[in-house]
Design a protein around this motif. Structure first.
Motif, PDB file in Angstrom:
ATOM      1  N   GLN A 166      35.276  38.650  50.085  1.00 55.00           N
ATOM      2  CA  GLN A 166      35.107  37.242  49.675  1.00 55.00           C
ATOM      3  C   GLN A 166      33.675  36.771  49.955  1.00 55.00           C
ATOM      4  O   GLN A 166      33.070  36.073  49.147  1.00 55.00           O
ATOM      5  N   ILE A 167      33.143  37.186  51.082  1.00 51.94           N
ATOM      6  CA  ILE A 167      31.769  36.776  51.433  1.00 51.94           C
ATOM      7  C   ILE A 167      30.773  37.420  50.459  1.00 51.94           C
ATOM      8  O   ILE A 167      29.892  36.762  49.911  1.00 51.94           O
ATOM      9  N   LEU A 168      30.949  38.725  50.219  1.00 53.92           N
ATOM     10  CA  LEU A 168      29.980  39.438  49.376  1.00 53.92           C
ATOM     11  C   LEU A 168      29.997  38.947  47.926  1.00 53.92           C
ATOM     12  O   LEU A 168      28.977  39.002  47.236  1.00 53.92           O
ATOM     13  N   GLU A 169      31.146  38.464  47.503  1.00 53.03           N
ATOM     14  CA  GLU A 169      31.245  37.940  46.133  1.00 53.03           C
ATOM     15  C   GLU A 169      30.252  36.805  45.871  1.00 53.03           C
ATOM     16  O   GLU A 169      29.750  36.648  44.769  1.00 53.03           O
ATOM     17  N   LYS A 170      29.949  36.082  46.928  1.00 53.00           N
ATOM     18  CA  LYS A 170      29.024  34.944  46.776  1.00 53.00           C
ATOM     19  C   LYS A 170      27.583  35.404  46.580  1.00 53.00           C
ATOM     20  O   LYS A 170      26.728  34.628  46.195  1.00 53.00           O
ATOM     21  N   TYR A 171      27.321  36.654  46.946  1.00 56.47           N
ATOM     22  CA  TYR A 171      25.927  37.126  46.907  1.00 56.47           C
ATOM     23  C   TYR A 171      25.797  38.361  46.018  1.00 56.47           C
ATOM     24  O   TYR A 171      25.310  39.391  46.454  1.00 56.47           O
ATOM     25  N   GLN A 172      26.247  38.230  44.771  1.00 55.25           N
ATOM     26  CA  GLN A 172      26.291  39.406  43.904  1.00 55.25           C
ATOM     27  C   GLN A 172      24.918  40.003  43.611  1.00 55.25           C
ATOM     28  O   GLN A 172      24.810  41.180  43.307  1.00 55.25           O
ATOM     29  N   ASP A 173      23.865  39.181  43.685  1.00 55.00           N
ATOM     30  CA  ASP A 173      22.539  39.716  43.357  1.00 55.00           C
ATOM     31  C   ASP A 173      21.760  40.178  44.587  1.00 55.00           C
ATOM     32  O   ASP A 173      20.592  40.542  44.481  1.00 55.00           O
ATOM     33  N   THR A 174      22.421  40.145  45.730  1.00 55.76           N
ATOM     34  CA  THR A 174      21.704  40.513  46.968  1.00 55.76           C
ATOM     35  C   THR A 174      21.763  42.018  47.198  1.00 55.76           C
ATOM     36  O   THR A 174      22.808  42.648  47.022  1.00 55.76           O
ATOM     37  N   ASP A 175      20.629  42.582  47.596  1.00 54.92           N
ATOM     38  CA  ASP A 175      20.570  44.029  47.833  1.00 54.92           C
ATOM     39  C   ASP A 175      20.586  44.392  49.311  1.00 54.92           C
ATOM     40  O   ASP A 175      20.885  45.532  49.665  1.00 54.92           O
ATOM     41  N   ILE A 176      20.212  43.441  50.160  1.00 52.42           N
ATOM     42  CA  ILE A 176      20.178  43.761  51.599  1.00 52.42           C
ATOM     43  C   ILE A 176      20.946  42.695  52.382  1.00 52.42           C
ATOM     44  O   ILE A 176      20.651  41.494  52.275  1.00 52.42           O
TER      45      ILE A 176
END
Ligand code: ADP
Ligand code: ASP
Ligand code: MG
Length: 438
Positions: A166-176
């Motif tokens: 759920q947390i990662l879904e908010k940052y789909q364009d983040t690489d690190i």
């Protein structure tokens, strides 16, 4: 996505953080970076906590001030610009204010866990500030928002998976992503931890939760060595281990890996790589499901073992007897490592003697009890080692001069364990090294 975990020495100096920056910005694959506390910090926090527990606030204050000074010096070299230096100072102010406030609070186990959590919070916040100054786009994640353990202290893998995705879904364009090893929340919602060395465990649990391609454990040595390099001369890195071998080594004392860090990899099927931050080109150790060869691979040792012998004149091994003995240990949540039996006695070992008086008290119903403290389990590990020709002959001829207290063979196909008194540990490990590897 891959997980990259960096241990205490790998983050312990500003120049090491610069090395990590290089490593995490290589390649296209997104990364989840898990950091430990700066080397020495968790030990200092333990000392602060201990001083508070014993009511010595003055000593606790001295430790806090010394630690703060260490971090003040650290940030001077970590960042260059005034803007980011100020941000780093704000982070220190926040966490050291907390440590100074706790001087006025009465000590409890929950407070102890809060104190111990400061190390990973500090290291990841400072690293994040450093990355910002270097214009490296990333997101700092609070492990306390997703890492949870159940009432018996076991990680809740399914829940970690759901929360983290759920947390990662908010940052789909983040690489690190950068997050803390070691710390978690317990079933009461309080801050807790995965025990000393627990950042490795965080890394493999996170790798399981996100379906990582690999879990990389970056440390200060070029992989798992075939014996403890702190004790034995001429140890060598092992290129390949299977999960069973690595799990046995971690469980029986190879400090490079937290004892529980292999099972998530084995269960969720991702490889683990042990790599050296000081020598990133070194091959290190690859740990995966298949073994590449049979026979002796490595030796490890686990200290602070207590051996208990229950001697009975009655029919010791009448059925049901062992169950009754094991139930005593179960009642006190104390796990048993080695067991040997004879017609008149059972010997076993434990590594946690918190409930030893209670355990002895109950065992006395079944016979006379002998206790030997300060024992060490030396374990020889290798895939199908118990089937290897002459292996026992080689082991025992190597250590013929050492008084052996117990031997365990065949409990697992992958290990042979020997119990010796702690005073014979170093010699046993060196003799086994010479006898089995030269
Ligand atoms: P980190 O802070 O990166 O987690 P640790 O200190 O926990 O690092 O683990 C790395 C250390 O483990 C090495 O520096 C080494 O001294 C020690 N060690 C003990 N046994 C082994 C082994 N069999 N192979 C490699 N390192 C080992
Ligand atoms: N900082 C914690 C410790 O020193 C966790 C870790 O380093 O893995 O035990
Ligand atoms: Mg470690």
């Amino acid at each position: 996505m891959k997980v990259m975990k960096f241990g205490g020495t790998s983050v312990g100096k500003p120049e090491r953080m610069a090395e990590i920056r290089k490593l995490i910005t290589k390649g296209d694959e997104p990364k989840m970076v898990v950091l430990s506390a700066l080397s020495g910090t968790t030990n200092s926090l333990t000392e602060i906590s201990h001083a508070l527990a014993t009511g010595d606030r003055e000593l606790a204050k001295q430790y806090i001030d010394a630690l703060e000074l260490h971090y003040q010096n650290f940030i001077v070299d970590l960042v260059k610009s005034e803007k980011w230096y100020q941000k780093a100072k704000d982070v220190l102010a926040e966490h050291f204010e907390f440590l100074n406030i706790i001087l006025k609070i009465s000590y409890s186990d929950a407070l102890n866990k809060d104190i111990l959590a400061q190390g990973e919070l500090l290291s990841t916040k400072l690293f994040s500030i450093y990355l910002h100054e270097q214009n490296i786009s990333h997101v700092w994640l609070a492990a306390l928002d997703f890492m949870t353990i159940d009432p018996s202290g076991e990680p809740q893998v399914e829940s970690i998976k759901i929360k983290l995705s759920q947390i990662l879904e908010k940052y789909q364009d983040t690489d690190i992503f950068v997050t803390q090893g070691y710390i978690c929340r317990n079933a009461r919602g309080e801050v807790d931890n995965l025990k000393r060395g627990g950042s490795d465990y965080t890394a493999s649990l996170v790798a399981a939760a996100i379906g990582a391609s690999v879990c990389e454990i970056w440390t200060d040595i070029d992989g798992m060595h075939n014996n403890d390099p702190r004790i034995v001369k001429n140890t060598k890195p092992i290129k390949h281990l299977c999960f069973d071998e690595a799990a046995e080594l971690a469980y029986f004392g190879a400090k490079i890996l937290h004892p529980a860090s292999i099972w998530p990899a084995q269960h969720f099927k991702f490889p683990v790589r042990l790599l050296n931050t000081m020598d990133p080109g070194a091959y290190g150790t690859l740990i995966e499901s298949e073994s590449d060869s049979e026979g002796v691979k490595a030796i490890a040792a686990k200290d602070f073992i207590t051996a208990i012998k229950i001697k009975s004149t009655r029919m010791l091994l009448a059925y049901g007897f062992l169950r009754k003995i094991f139930e005593v240990f179960e009642k006190y949540k104390t796990s048993i490592d080695m067991v040997t039996t004879s017609e008149v006695a059972v010997s076993l070992t434990i590594d946690n003697d918190s409930y030893l008086p209670e355990i002895i008290n109950e065992l006395e119903m079944y016979g006379s009890i002998d206790v030997d403290r300060e024992q060490t389990i030396v374990t020889i590990v290798g895939y199908h080692i118990t089937k290897t020709e002459n292996v026992l002959a080689k082991v025992f001829s190597s250590i013929s001069e050492i008084p052996v207290r117990m031997v365990s063979f065949g409990g697992s196909q992958h290990n042979i364990s020997i119990l010796v008194s702690h005073e014979h540990k170093e010699k046993t490990m060196q003799l086994l090294n010479d006898g089995l590897f030269s």
